[in-house]
Design a protein around this motif. Structure first.
Motif, PDB file in Angstrom:
ATOM      1  N   GLU A  39      51.761  -8.763  53.471  1.00  0.00           N
ATOM      2  CA  GLU A  39      52.293 -10.037  53.936  1.00  0.00           C
ATOM      3  C   GLU A  39      51.293 -10.620  54.925  1.00  0.00           C
ATOM      4  OE1 GLU A  39      56.153 -11.805  56.354  1.00  0.00           O
ATOM      5  OE2 GLU A  39      55.963  -9.651  56.045  1.00  0.00           O
ATOM      6  N   GLU A  40      50.861 -11.851  54.680  1.00  0.00           N
ATOM      7  CA  GLU A  40      49.916 -12.507  55.589  1.00  0.00           C
ATOM      8  C   GLU A  40      50.699 -13.096  56.760  1.00  0.00           C
ATOM      9  OE1 GLU A  40      47.109 -16.370  55.582  1.00  0.00           O
ATOM     10  OE2 GLU A  40      46.840 -15.032  53.866  1.00  0.00           O
ATOM     11  N   LEU A  41      50.295 -12.711  57.985  1.00  0.00           N
ATOM     12  CA  LEU A  41      50.985 -13.158  59.190  1.00  0.00           C
ATOM     13  C   LEU A  41      50.158 -14.140  60.014  1.00  0.00           C
ATOM     14  CD1 LEU A  41      52.458  -9.721  60.339  1.00  0.00           C
ATOM     15  CD2 LEU A  41      53.567 -11.508  58.980  1.00  0.00           C
ATOM     16  N   GLY A  42      48.886 -14.301  59.689  1.00  0.00           N
ATOM     17  CA  GLY A  42      48.031 -15.228  60.420  1.00  0.00           C
ATOM     18  C   GLY A  42      46.632 -15.226  59.831  1.00  0.00           C
ATOM     19  N   ARG A  43      45.918 -16.341  60.038  1.00  0.00           N
ATOM     20  CA  ARG A  43      44.563 -16.479  59.498  1.00  0.00           C
ATOM     21  C   ARG A  43      43.772 -17.362  60.461  1.00  0.00           C
ATOM     22  NH1 ARG A  43      42.296 -16.423  53.985  1.00  0.00           N
ATOM     23  NH2 ARG A  43      44.261 -15.493  53.385  1.00  0.00           N
ATOM     24  N   TRP A  44      42.546 -16.897  60.824  1.00  0.00           N
ATOM     25  CA  TRP A  44      41.729 -17.632  61.778  1.00  0.00           C
ATOM     26  C   TRP A  44      40.297 -17.723  61.285  1.00  0.00           C
ATOM     27  CZ3 TRP A  44      45.100 -13.719  62.811  1.00  0.00           C
ATOM     28  CH2 TRP A  44      46.285 -14.086  63.473  1.00  0.00           C
ATOM     29  N   PRO A  45      39.689 -18.902  61.380  1.00  0.00           N
ATOM     30  CA  PRO A  45      38.293 -19.049  60.931  1.00  0.00           C
ATOM     31  C   PRO A  45      37.317 -18.477  61.964  1.00  0.00           C
ATOM     32  CG  PRO A  45      39.087 -21.113  61.852  1.00  0.00           C
ATOM     33  CD  PRO A  45      40.264 -20.163  61.836  1.00  0.00           C
ATOM     34  N   LEU A  46      36.198 -18.001  61.457  1.00  0.00           N
ATOM     35  CA  LEU A  46      35.071 -17.649  62.320  1.00  0.00           C
ATOM     36  C   LEU A  46      34.150 -18.864  62.339  1.00  0.00           C
ATOM     37  CD1 LEU A  46      34.434 -14.028  61.002  1.00  0.00           C
ATOM     38  CD2 LEU A  46      35.543 -14.686  63.148  1.00  0.00           C
ATOM     39  N   HIS A  47      33.479 -19.087  63.445  1.00  0.00           N
ATOM     40  CA  HIS A  47      32.645 -20.275  63.603  1.00  0.00           C
ATOM     41  C   HIS A  47      31.337 -20.165  62.839  1.00  0.00           C
ATOM     42  CE1 HIS A  47      35.445 -21.518  66.660  1.00  0.00           C
ATOM     43  NE2 HIS A  47      35.268 -20.375  67.282  1.00  0.00           N
ATOM     44  N   ALA A  48      30.903 -21.274  62.275  1.00  0.00           N
ATOM     45  CA  ALA A  48      29.598 -21.306  61.605  1.00  0.00           C
ATOM     46  C   ALA A  48      28.501 -21.144  62.654  1.00  0.00           C
ATOM     47  CB  ALA A  48      29.421 -22.629  60.852  1.00  0.00           C
ATOM     48  N   ARG A  49      27.462 -20.447  62.268  1.00  0.00           N
ATOM     49  CA  ARG A  49      26.322 -20.303  63.185  1.00  0.00           C
ATOM     50  C   ARG A  49      25.592 -21.633  63.264  1.00  0.00           C
ATOM     51  NH1 ARG A  49      25.447 -15.253  64.841  1.00  0.00           N
ATOM     52  NH2 ARG A  49      26.232 -13.562  63.566  1.00  0.00           N
ATOM     53  N   GLY A  50      25.025 -21.870  64.400  1.00  0.00           N
ATOM     54  CA  GLY A  50      24.270 -23.105  64.453  1.00  0.00           C
ATOM     55  C   GLY A  50      24.121 -23.563  65.800  1.00  0.00           C
TER      56      GLY A  50
END
Length: 171
Positions: free
Chosen positions: A160-171
């Protein structure tokens, strides 16, 4: 969670392992293939407060995207069926993400399950047998672009997915 191409590679390795080494093994369903990063809890019912803390910790994480290289198969010895896993060096970024989550969980009053023996891996099969370390001819490269809080519901093949967070693009 692996992108579609990486997932296809994982499933191909899984099928090869089953065909060549572990014909009676129980494969992980493709939808359940993921890279284990941090264990929030191992009980069948994780308290709501711990889940809330994990969600808050996920929101607080500031990390950049990176790649994981898995270049061998190993066995994790477990009380019931052993886990046959795709493993490799997760690199500094994965270790830092693991530590950041532990720090945030501690800051929020939850157990900081920092694992000094943390081994980046994705479980492919379960079996009573043990597979010796197998080096892959070609490594599997997984692009880490986000991280996901998953609840492993015992006795069920999916999460069961309880949360999802993006990682920042390098730059």
């Amino acid at each position: 969670m692996p992108d579609p191409q990486s997932l296809d590679e994982c499933v191909s390795i899984q099928q090869w392992l089953q065909r060549e080494h572990l014909p009676l093994a129980s494969p992980r369903p493709p939808a359940a293939v993921h890279v284990s990063l941090y264990c929030v809890g191992k009980s069948a019912r994780i308290p709501e407060g711990v889940i809330a803390a994990a969600r808050q910790a996920g929101t607080a994480i500031e990390a950049c995207q990176f790649e994981l290289v898995f270049d061998h198969i190993i066995t994790f010895l477990l009380p019931q069926d052993n886990a046959i896993v795709l493993a490799g060096n997760g690199g500094r970024e994965l270790w830092q993400l693991h530590v950041q989550i532990a720090i945030e969980m501690h800051r929020l009053g939850a157990d900081a399950n920092l694992n000094p023996n943390f081994q980046p891996h994705t479980t492919l099969l379960y079996d009573k047998d043990v597979v010796p370390r197998i080096a892959l001819r070609r490594p599997v490269v997984l692009a880490a672009r986000e991280f996901v809080l998953l609840h492993n519901r015992r006795g069920q093949a999916d999460y069961e997915e309880l949360g999802r967070w993006p990682l920042h693009a390098r730059g």
